[in-house]
Design a protein around this motif. Structure first.
Motif, PDB file in Angstrom:
ATOM      1  N   ARG A 180       1.501  -6.453 -18.032  1.00 43.73           N
ATOM      2  CA  ARG A 180       0.370  -7.048 -17.319  1.00 43.73           C
ATOM      3  C   ARG A 180       0.688  -8.488 -16.907  1.00 43.73           C
ATOM      4  NH1 ARG A 180      -4.905  -6.402 -16.167  1.00 43.73           N
ATOM      5  NH2 ARG A 180      -4.796  -4.267 -16.888  1.00 43.73           N
TER       6      ARG A 180
ATOM      7  N   VAL B  32      -6.938 -12.803 -29.411  1.00 39.79           N
ATOM      8  CA  VAL B  32      -7.347 -11.692 -28.563  1.00 39.79           C
ATOM      9  C   VAL B  32      -8.667 -12.051 -27.912  1.00 39.79           C
ATOM     10  CG1 VAL B  32      -7.887  -9.258 -28.409  1.00 39.79           C
ATOM     11  CG2 VAL B  32      -6.269 -10.043 -30.117  1.00 39.79           C
ATOM     12  N   ASN B  33      -8.704 -12.051 -26.592  1.00 41.40           N
ATOM     13  CA  ASN B  33      -9.956 -12.246 -25.879  1.00 41.40           C
ATOM     14  C   ASN B  33      -9.929 -11.376 -24.623  1.00 41.40           C
ATOM     15  OD1 ASN B  33     -12.070 -13.149 -24.228  1.00 41.40           O
ATOM     16  ND2 ASN B  33     -12.064 -15.144 -25.227  1.00 41.40           N
ATOM     17  N   MET B  34     -10.517 -10.196 -24.758  1.00 39.32           N
ATOM     18  CA  MET B  34     -10.488  -9.209 -23.678  1.00 39.32           C
ATOM     19  C   MET B  34     -11.245  -9.710 -22.454  1.00 39.32           C
ATOM     20  SD  MET B  34      -8.828  -6.494 -24.330  1.00 39.32           S
ATOM     21  CE  MET B  34      -7.902  -5.928 -25.724  1.00 39.32           C
ATOM     22  N   GLU B  35     -12.251 -10.570 -22.691  1.00 40.58           N
ATOM     23  CA  GLU B  35     -13.033 -11.041 -21.559  1.00 40.58           C
ATOM     24  C   GLU B  35     -12.159 -11.867 -20.608  1.00 40.58           C
ATOM     25  OE1 GLU B  35     -17.518 -12.490 -21.111  1.00 40.58           O
ATOM     26  OE2 GLU B  35     -16.241 -13.928 -22.125  1.00 40.58           O
TER      27      GLU B  35
ATOM     28  N   ILE C 272      -8.904 -11.660 -20.243  1.00 41.88           N
ATOM     29  CA  ILE C 272      -7.964 -10.760 -19.565  1.00 41.88           C
ATOM     30  C   ILE C 272      -8.667 -10.038 -18.423  1.00 41.88           C
ATOM     31  CG2 ILE C 272      -6.553  -8.693 -19.858  1.00 41.88           C
ATOM     32  CD1 ILE C 272      -5.951  -9.639 -22.642  1.00 41.88           C
ATOM     33  N   SER C 273      -9.896  -9.628 -18.707  1.00 41.37           N
ATOM     34  CA  SER C 273     -10.676  -8.904 -17.716  1.00 41.37           C
ATOM     35  C   SER C 273     -11.024  -9.801 -16.528  1.00 41.37           C
ATOM     36  CB  SER C 273     -11.932  -8.374 -18.396  1.00 41.37           C
ATOM     37  OG  SER C 273     -12.772  -7.786 -17.481  1.00 41.37           O
ATOM     38  N   GLU C 274     -11.424 -11.048 -16.810  1.00 41.81           N
ATOM     39  CA  GLU C 274     -11.776 -11.983 -15.734  1.00 41.81           C
ATOM     40  C   GLU C 274     -10.560 -12.300 -14.865  1.00 41.81           C
ATOM     41  OE1 GLU C 274     -14.789 -13.315 -14.897  1.00 41.81           O
ATOM     42  OE2 GLU C 274     -15.607 -11.898 -16.347  1.00 41.81           O
TER      43      GLU C 274
ATOM     44  N   SER D 136      -8.336 -10.282 -13.835  1.00 44.70           N
ATOM     45  CA  SER D 136      -8.242  -9.309 -12.737  1.00 44.70           C
ATOM     46  C   SER D 136      -9.178  -9.701 -11.612  1.00 44.70           C
ATOM     47  CB  SER D 136      -8.598  -7.886 -13.184  1.00 44.70           C
ATOM     48  OG  SER D 136      -8.374  -7.696 -14.520  1.00 44.70           O
TER      49      SER D 136
ATOM     50  N   ARG E 151      -8.081 -10.432  -7.837  1.00 42.46           N
ATOM     51  CA  ARG E 151      -8.624  -9.692  -6.684  1.00 42.46           C
ATOM     52  C   ARG E 151      -9.096 -10.653  -5.598  1.00 42.46           C
ATOM     53  NH1 ARG E 151     -10.250  -5.583 -10.133  1.00 42.46           N
ATOM     54  NH2 ARG E 151     -12.084  -6.734 -10.761  1.00 42.46           N
TER      55      ARG E 151
ATOM     56  N   LEU F 273     -14.923  -8.690 -32.154  1.00 38.89           N
ATOM     57  CA  LEU F 273     -13.839  -9.526 -32.682  1.00 38.89           C
ATOM     58  C   LEU F 273     -12.809  -9.805 -31.581  1.00 38.89           C
ATOM     59  CD1 LEU F 273     -13.494 -10.647 -35.514  1.00 38.89           C
ATOM     60  CD2 LEU F 273     -12.062  -8.705 -36.083  1.00 38.89           C
ATOM     61  N   PHE F 274     -12.616  -8.841 -30.672  1.00 45.13           N
ATOM     62  CA  PHE F 274     -11.673  -8.997 -29.565  1.00 45.13           C
ATOM     63  C   PHE F 274     -12.333  -9.600 -28.323  1.00 45.13           C
ATOM     64  CE2 PHE F 274      -9.452  -4.929 -31.266  1.00 45.13           C
ATOM     65  CZ  PHE F 274      -8.894  -5.660 -32.294  1.00 45.13           C
ATOM     66  N   SER F 275     -13.579 -10.080 -28.443  1.00 45.44           N
ATOM     67  CA  SER F 275     -14.303 -10.699 -27.324  1.00 45.44           C
ATOM     68  C   SER F 275     -14.347  -9.825 -26.077  1.00 45.44           C
ATOM     69  CB  SER F 275     -13.686 -12.050 -26.958  1.00 45.44           C
ATOM     70  OG  SER F 275     -13.608 -12.864 -28.077  1.00 45.44           O
ATOM     71  N   VAL F 276     -14.666  -8.563 -26.265  1.00 45.05           N
ATOM     72  CA  VAL F 276     -14.860  -7.675 -25.114  1.00 45.05           C
ATOM     73  C   VAL F 276     -16.125  -8.113 -24.368  1.00 45.05           C
ATOM     74  CG1 VAL F 276     -15.612  -5.325 -24.578  1.00 45.05           C
ATOM     75  CG2 VAL F 276     -13.639  -5.680 -26.043  1.00 45.05           C
ATOM     76  N   PRO F 277     -16.110  -8.118 -23.017  1.00 45.69           N
ATOM     77  CA  PRO F 277     -17.324  -8.526 -22.283  1.00 45.69           C
ATOM     78  C   PRO F 277     -18.551  -7.710 -22.711  1.00 45.69           C
ATOM     79  CG  PRO F 277     -15.496  -8.218 -20.770  1.00 45.69           C
ATOM     80  CD  PRO F 277     -15.012  -7.774 -22.097  1.00 45.69           C
TER      81      PRO F 277
ATOM     82  N   GLY G 244     -13.889  -2.060 -12.730  1.00 46.29           N
ATOM     83  CA  GLY G 244     -12.920  -3.075 -12.336  1.00 46.29           C
ATOM     84  C   GLY G 244     -12.371  -3.881 -13.497  1.00 46.29           C
ATOM     85  N   MET G 245     -12.769  -3.539 -14.732  1.00 47.43           N
ATOM     86  CA  MET G 245     -12.180  -4.224 -15.884  1.00 47.43           C
ATOM     87  C   MET G 245     -10.936  -3.447 -16.311  1.00 47.43           C
ATOM     88  SD  MET G 245     -15.320  -5.488 -18.230  1.00 47.43           S
ATOM     89  CE  MET G 245     -16.712  -4.459 -17.881  1.00 47.43           C
ATOM     90  N   PRO G 246      -9.939  -4.114 -16.889  1.00 48.12           N
ATOM     91  CA  PRO G 246      -8.730  -3.384 -17.294  1.00 48.12           C
ATOM     92  C   PRO G 246      -9.051  -2.317 -18.352  1.00 48.12           C
ATOM     93  CG  PRO G 246      -8.436  -5.764 -17.523  1.00 48.12           C
ATOM     94  CD  PRO G 246      -9.860  -5.539 -17.201  1.00 48.12           C
TER      95      PRO G 246
ATOM     96  N   VAL H  58      -9.703  -3.016 -22.162  1.00 50.05           N
ATOM     97  CA  VAL H  58     -10.987  -3.508 -22.640  1.00 50.05           C
ATOM     98  C   VAL H  58     -11.709  -2.421 -23.445  1.00 50.05           C
ATOM     99  CG1 VAL H  58     -13.287  -4.181 -21.841  1.00 50.05           C
ATOM    100  CG2 VAL H  58     -11.271  -5.239 -20.848  1.00 50.05           C
TER     101      VAL H  58
END
Lengths: 261, 159
Positions: free
Chosen positions: A35, A83-86, A88-90, A92, A96, B23-27, B81-83, B86
């Protein structure tokens, strides 16, 4: 942006800096190597750079951008791996917008800076309570009863608090992991004994699961099977080390409190 | 089959997935789907194991469940549109073989628990057996989650 145009050295330097910001955000927040590579390469293409090469190691990123006779190489140190998925998601979303041609390099840098500073989506107390309950959930999945659930969740919560306190006091991460595992396993042993749980080992086992490095583990395998051996091996080593410290804390607690499984 | 046991496990799977997602800060807007992924993965694994009376290896059942979670995450990713990570990472977390890992380590260390010269070969081999199971399950989770990526996104060469 368009076909190859000429870049001055100053511009190239600037581009390299911006691309490294993106790579750093991804690395620090738990993205797999592929990624990171693809985001940087596609962003470089969107910025109109004719040639970009990236090298990832587990704690730094090196980039070379070249155009015509000019080339710039920069390196950035990657900080604490979380780890912060938000984020990573932002990323993208930012990408875009960039590839739709709606962003200047200045706007991109501003967006990346805002992303890096972005606050956690949940308050810390809520994350800790939910993580503790998640450990309780694990306990029930592996055969624990209601008493083991409660013991496990409370023990995990204490460990989560200790780990956070030690992180804030800048202790070595592995020492924090070991101490948290020891505290959680100790409390889980005592609580399951005190409540007379019928499945104490499920409670003790699950009380340290919040320390299991799930994201590095998944990323390690993903990196290895996709050919990123260097970062994959480094991640795998991190997982082995962390697991070793968790196991040591757990076993020490069980020996001390004479837990019979 | 014990349907109440399956229901309880599904609920606990959802709880575990949600907790780790936070814990992984998922939106926020992905949280509910993480819970569903977690519940679905655990449920499919139990159903596969129970419906076949244990004929399917737990690692194989885990791989199938992780694969399902991964594909579900792909679909969700297309929609939002999120990976996919997530959803998928939190979704497979409840399948981590905590019990196997725990017993393997404790058995392994118990062969060196006192100063005696002799050790218990049975305990040692039991520990190796549990470690092999835990490793297989972990590998199944990680490969299952990586599979859609390996299958669908071949066109772009690796950087």
């Amino acid at each position: 942006m368009s076909e190859t145009r000429n870049f001055t050295r100053k511009e190239l330097n600037r581009m390299a800096k911006v691309l490294l910001k993106a790579a750093r955000i991804l690395m620090e927040n738990g993205a797999e190597s592929r990624r990171v590579f693809e985001t940087v390469r596609e962003m470089a293409r969107a910025l109109g750079l004719p040639q970009t090469d990236v090298l990832l190691t587990h704690r730094s990123v090196i980039i070379t951008v070249a155009a015509g006779d000019e080339a710039v190489t920069r390196i950035v140190r990657v900080g604490t791996l979380g780890v912060n998925m938000e984020k990573i998601s932002e990323m993208s979303g930012v990408f875009r917008q960039l590839s739709a041609g709606e962003m200047t390099p200045d706007a991109l840098e501003a967006a990346l800076d805002a992303l890096a500073r972005r606050e956690e989506p949940y308050p810390n107390w809520l994350r800790m309570i939910m993580a503790a309950l998640a450990c309780g959930g694990f306990c029930v999945i592996s055969g624990g009863d209601a008493r083991a659930f409660v013991s496990c969740a409370l023990a995990a919560l204490a460990g989560l608090l200790l780990r956070r306190a030690m992180m804030l006091a800048h202790f070595q991460p592995m020492l924090s992991v070991f101490s948290a595992a020891f505290l959680s396993a100790s409390l889980a042993t005592l609580f399951t004994r005190f409540t007379g749980s019928a499945a104490p080992s499920a409670g003790v086992a699950a009380s340290v699961l919040y320390l299991v490095p799930g994201v590095p583990m998944i990323n390690a395998v993903a990196d290895l099977v996709k050919g990123h051996l260097m970062t994959g091996l480094a991640r795998a080593m991190t997982v082995v080390l962390t697991a070793g410290f968790v196991a040591s804390g757990l076993v020490l607690a069980m020996k001390l409190w004479e837990f019979n499984y | 089959m014990h349907s109440s046991h399956i229901l309880l496990s599904a609920l606990m799977g959802a709880l575990a997935a949600t907790g780790f997602a936070m814990l992984f800060s998922v939106p926020r807007r992905a949280l509910a789907m993480c819970a569903i992924c977690g519940a679905a993965g655990v449920t499919l694994r139990i159903v596969l194991l129970q419906a076949t009376g244990g004929a399917v290896h737990i690692a194989m059942a885990t791989f199938s469940s992780a694969l399902m979670v991964a594909f579900l995450s792909e679909i969700l990713s297309q929609r939002t549109g999120m990976p996919p990570a997530v959803y998928s990472v939190a979704g497979v977390i409840p399948m981590i073989p905590g019990g196997y890992m725990f017993r393997s380590v404790t058995y392994w260390l118990s062969i060196a628990s006192d100063n005696a010269e002799a050790y218990d070969l049975v305990v040692f081999s039991e520990s190796m057996h549990l470690a092999a199971m835990a490793l297989l399950i972990l590998a199944a989770i990680a490969l299952g989650i990586a599979a859609p990526n390996l299958i669908f996104y071949r066109r772009r060469p690796e950087a």
